[in-house]
Scaffold this motif. Structure first.
Motif, PDB file in Angstrom:
ATOM      1  N   ALA A  26       7.531   9.000  -5.120  1.00 21.14           N
ATOM      2  CA  ALA A  26       6.889   9.803  -4.069  1.00 21.14           C
ATOM      3  C   ALA A  26       6.373   8.911  -2.946  1.00 21.14           C
ATOM      4  O   ALA A  26       6.553   9.226  -1.764  1.00 21.14           O
ATOM      5  CB  ALA A  26       5.756  10.633  -4.653  1.00 21.14           C
ATOM      6  N   LEU A  27       5.734   7.794  -3.303  1.00 24.15           N
ATOM      7  CA  LEU A  27       5.244   6.872  -2.273  1.00 24.15           C
ATOM      8  C   LEU A  27       6.398   6.223  -1.521  1.00 24.15           C
ATOM      9  O   LEU A  27       6.349   6.074  -0.298  1.00 24.15           O
ATOM     10  CB  LEU A  27       4.360   5.784  -2.894  1.00 24.15           C
ATOM     11  N   GLU A  28       7.436   5.859  -2.259  1.00 27.74           N
ATOM     12  CA  GLU A  28       8.590   5.242  -1.607  1.00 27.74           C
ATOM     13  C   GLU A  28       9.244   6.222  -0.622  1.00 27.74           C
ATOM     14  O   GLU A  28       9.602   5.843   0.495  1.00 27.74           O
ATOM     15  CB  GLU A  28       9.609   4.768  -2.633  1.00 27.74           C
ATOM     16  N   ALA A  29       9.339   7.480  -1.000  1.00 28.83           N
ATOM     17  CA  ALA A  29       9.922   8.476  -0.103  1.00 28.83           C
ATOM     18  C   ALA A  29       9.042   8.695   1.125  1.00 28.83           C
ATOM     19  O   ALA A  29       9.535   8.864   2.235  1.00 28.83           O
ATOM     20  CB  ALA A  29      10.119   9.797  -0.850  1.00 28.83           C
ATOM     21  N   HIS A  30       7.734   8.653   0.927  1.00 30.59           N
ATOM     22  CA  HIS A  30       6.807   8.904   2.034  1.00 30.59           C
ATOM     23  C   HIS A  30       6.733   7.721   2.998  1.00 30.59           C
ATOM     24  O   HIS A  30       6.794   7.900   4.209  1.00 30.59           O
ATOM     25  CB  HIS A  30       5.408   9.211   1.491  1.00 30.59           C
ATOM     26  N   TYR A  31       6.603   6.501   2.444  1.00 28.01           N
ATOM     27  CA  TYR A  31       6.384   5.327   3.291  1.00 28.01           C
ATOM     28  C   TYR A  31       7.663   4.556   3.601  1.00 28.01           C
ATOM     29  O   TYR A  31       7.743   3.892   4.629  1.00 28.01           O
ATOM     30  CB  TYR A  31       5.348   4.392   2.655  1.00 28.01           C
ATOM     31  N   ASN A  32       8.623   4.584   2.692  1.00 31.39           N
ATOM     32  CA  ASN A  32       9.900   3.908   2.855  1.00 31.39           C
ATOM     33  C   ASN A  32       9.711   2.486   3.390  1.00 31.39           C
ATOM     34  O   ASN A  32       9.261   1.629   2.679  1.00 31.39           O
ATOM     35  CB  ASN A  32      10.844   4.740   3.718  1.00 31.39           C
ATOM     36  N   GLU A  33      10.045   2.247   4.640  1.00 29.27           N
ATOM     37  CA  GLU A  33       9.953   0.903   5.224  1.00 29.27           C
ATOM     38  C   GLU A  33       8.645   0.669   5.977  1.00 29.27           C
ATOM     39  O   GLU A  33       8.497  -0.342   6.651  1.00 29.27           O
ATOM     40  CB  GLU A  33      11.139   0.659   6.164  1.00 29.27           C
ATOM     41  N   LEU A  34       7.696   1.573   5.885  1.00 33.70           N
ATOM     42  CA  LEU A  34       6.436   1.455   6.614  1.00 33.70           C
ATOM     43  C   LEU A  34       5.406   0.656   5.826  1.00 33.70           C
ATOM     44  O   LEU A  34       4.256   1.061   5.704  1.00 33.70           O
ATOM     45  CB  LEU A  34       5.879   2.852   6.931  1.00 33.70           C
ATOM     46  N   VAL A  35       5.782  -0.456   5.312  1.00 34.43           N
ATOM     47  CA  VAL A  35       4.858  -1.282   4.535  1.00 34.43           C
ATOM     48  C   VAL A  35       4.622  -2.577   5.289  1.00 34.43           C
ATOM     49  O   VAL A  35       5.509  -3.059   5.976  1.00 34.43           O
ATOM     50  CB  VAL A  35       5.405  -1.577   3.121  1.00 34.43           C
ATOM     51  N   LEU A  36       3.538  -3.066   5.216  1.00 34.04           N
ATOM     52  CA  LEU A  36       2.352  -2.691   4.470  1.00 34.04           C
ATOM     53  C   LEU A  36       1.637  -1.534   5.152  1.00 34.04           C
ATOM     54  O   LEU A  36       1.574  -1.455   6.363  1.00 34.04           O
ATOM     55  CB  LEU A  36       1.368  -3.864   4.416  1.00 34.04           C
ATOM     56  N   VAL A  37       1.055  -0.666   4.326  1.00 34.54           N
ATOM     57  CA  VAL A  37       0.256   0.445   4.821  1.00 34.54           C
ATOM     58  C   VAL A  37      -1.095   0.368   4.130  1.00 34.54           C
ATOM     59  O   VAL A  37      -1.176   0.169   2.930  1.00 34.54           O
ATOM     60  CB  VAL A  37       0.923   1.802   4.495  1.00 34.54           C
ATOM     61  N   LEU A  38      -2.145   0.526   4.901  1.00 35.63           N
ATOM     62  CA  LEU A  38      -3.494   0.517   4.340  1.00 35.63           C
ATOM     63  C   LEU A  38      -4.075   1.911   4.462  1.00 35.63           C
ATOM     64  O   LEU A  38      -4.112   2.483   5.554  1.00 35.63           O
ATOM     65  CB  LEU A  38      -4.380  -0.479   5.092  1.00 35.63           C
ATOM     66  N   THR A  39      -4.488   2.463   3.323  1.00 36.13           N
ATOM     67  CA  THR A  39      -5.138   3.767   3.316  1.00 36.13           C
ATOM     68  C   THR A  39      -6.500   3.645   2.656  1.00 36.13           C
ATOM     69  O   THR A  39      -6.728   2.752   1.839  1.00 36.13           O
ATOM     70  CB  THR A  39      -4.302   4.831   2.571  1.00 36.13           C
ATOM     71  N   LEU A  40      -7.369   4.534   3.017  1.00 37.43           N
ATOM     72  CA  LEU A  40      -8.685   4.628   2.387  1.00 37.43           C
ATOM     73  C   LEU A  40      -8.913   6.084   2.047  1.00 37.43           C
ATOM     74  O   LEU A  40      -8.922   6.933   2.945  1.00 37.43           O
ATOM     75  CB  LEU A  40      -9.776   4.109   3.324  1.00 37.43           C
ATOM     76  N   ASP A  41      -9.043   6.372   0.771  1.00 30.47           N
ATOM     77  CA  ASP A  41      -9.205   7.749   0.297  1.00 30.47           C
ATOM     78  C   ASP A  41      -8.143   8.675   0.877  1.00 30.47           C
ATOM     79  O   ASP A  41      -8.427   9.788   1.311  1.00 30.47           O
ATOM     80  CB  ASP A  41     -10.607   8.268   0.622  1.00 30.47           C
ATOM     81  N   GLY A  42      -6.902   8.178   0.931  1.00 27.80           N
ATOM     82  CA  GLY A  42      -5.778   8.984   1.378  1.00 27.80           C
ATOM     83  C   GLY A  42      -5.570   9.041   2.882  1.00 27.80           C
ATOM     84  O   GLY A  42      -4.621   9.648   3.351  1.00 27.80           O
ATOM     85  N   VAL A  43      -6.436   8.410   3.652  1.00 22.31           N
ATOM     86  CA  VAL A  43      -6.320   8.402   5.110  1.00 22.31           C
ATOM     87  C   VAL A  43      -5.717   7.065   5.543  1.00 22.31           C
ATOM     88  O   VAL A  43      -6.242   6.004   5.223  1.00 22.31           O
ATOM     89  CB  VAL A  43      -7.699   8.595   5.781  1.00 22.31           C
ATOM     90  N   GLU A  44      -4.614   7.136   6.278  1.00 21.00           N
ATOM     91  CA  GLU A  44      -3.956   5.910   6.743  1.00 21.00           C
ATOM     92  C   GLU A  44      -4.792   5.249   7.840  1.00 21.00           C
ATOM     93  O   GLU A  44      -5.153   5.883   8.819  1.00 21.00           O
ATOM     94  CB  GLU A  44      -2.572   6.246   7.280  1.00 21.00           C
ATOM     95  N   LEU A  45      -5.086   3.953   7.629  1.00 17.33           N
ATOM     96  CA  LEU A  45      -5.881   3.205   8.598  1.00 17.33           C
ATOM     97  C   LEU A  45      -5.023   2.323   9.495  1.00 17.33           C
ATOM     98  O   LEU A  45      -5.323   2.155  10.667  1.00 17.33           O
ATOM     99  CB  LEU A  45      -6.926   2.333   7.893  1.00 17.33           C
ATOM    100  N   CYS A  46      -3.991   1.707   8.932  1.00 19.16           N
ATOM    101  CA  CYS A  46      -3.130   0.836   9.736  1.00 19.16           C
ATOM    102  C   CYS A  46      -1.833   0.560   8.985  1.00 19.16           C
ATOM    103  O   CYS A  46      -1.739   0.772   7.789  1.00 19.16           O
ATOM    104  CB  CYS A  46      -3.831  -0.462  10.106  1.00 19.16           C
TER     105      CYS A  46
END
Length: 85
Positions: A26-46
């Protein structure tokens, strides 16, 4: 991102949970190549690079007081999503 993020997390008494998105379809489908991703309590910060201002603002809004348990150190992941838990 890890080197820059760890002192901020320590200063605010929060743990960082590093998640390898390749291990979660599920995470791979959602973020795919958008890594690194930083989230806090489910909210994307950067993405890709740390936005320290966004992190500090989010931590101030949440106002965390108690430290959370840290995952084992020395993890070496190929790709991951740093997440404050």
């Amino acid at each position: 991102m890890r080197v820059e993020l760890e002192p901020i997390a320590a200063q605010h008494g929060v743990a960082i949970e590093w998640i390898d998105i390749d291990e979660d379809p599920a995470l791979e489908a959602h973020y795919n190549e958008l890594v690194l991703v930083l989230t806090l309590d489910g909210v994307e910060l950067c993405r890709y690079r740390l936005d320290a201002r966004a992190v500090l603002t989010a931590l101030e809004v949440i106002g965390r007081e108690a430290p959370l348990p840290r995952p084992p150190s020395g993890e070496n992941q190929r790709r991951g999503e740093p997440v404050f838990s």
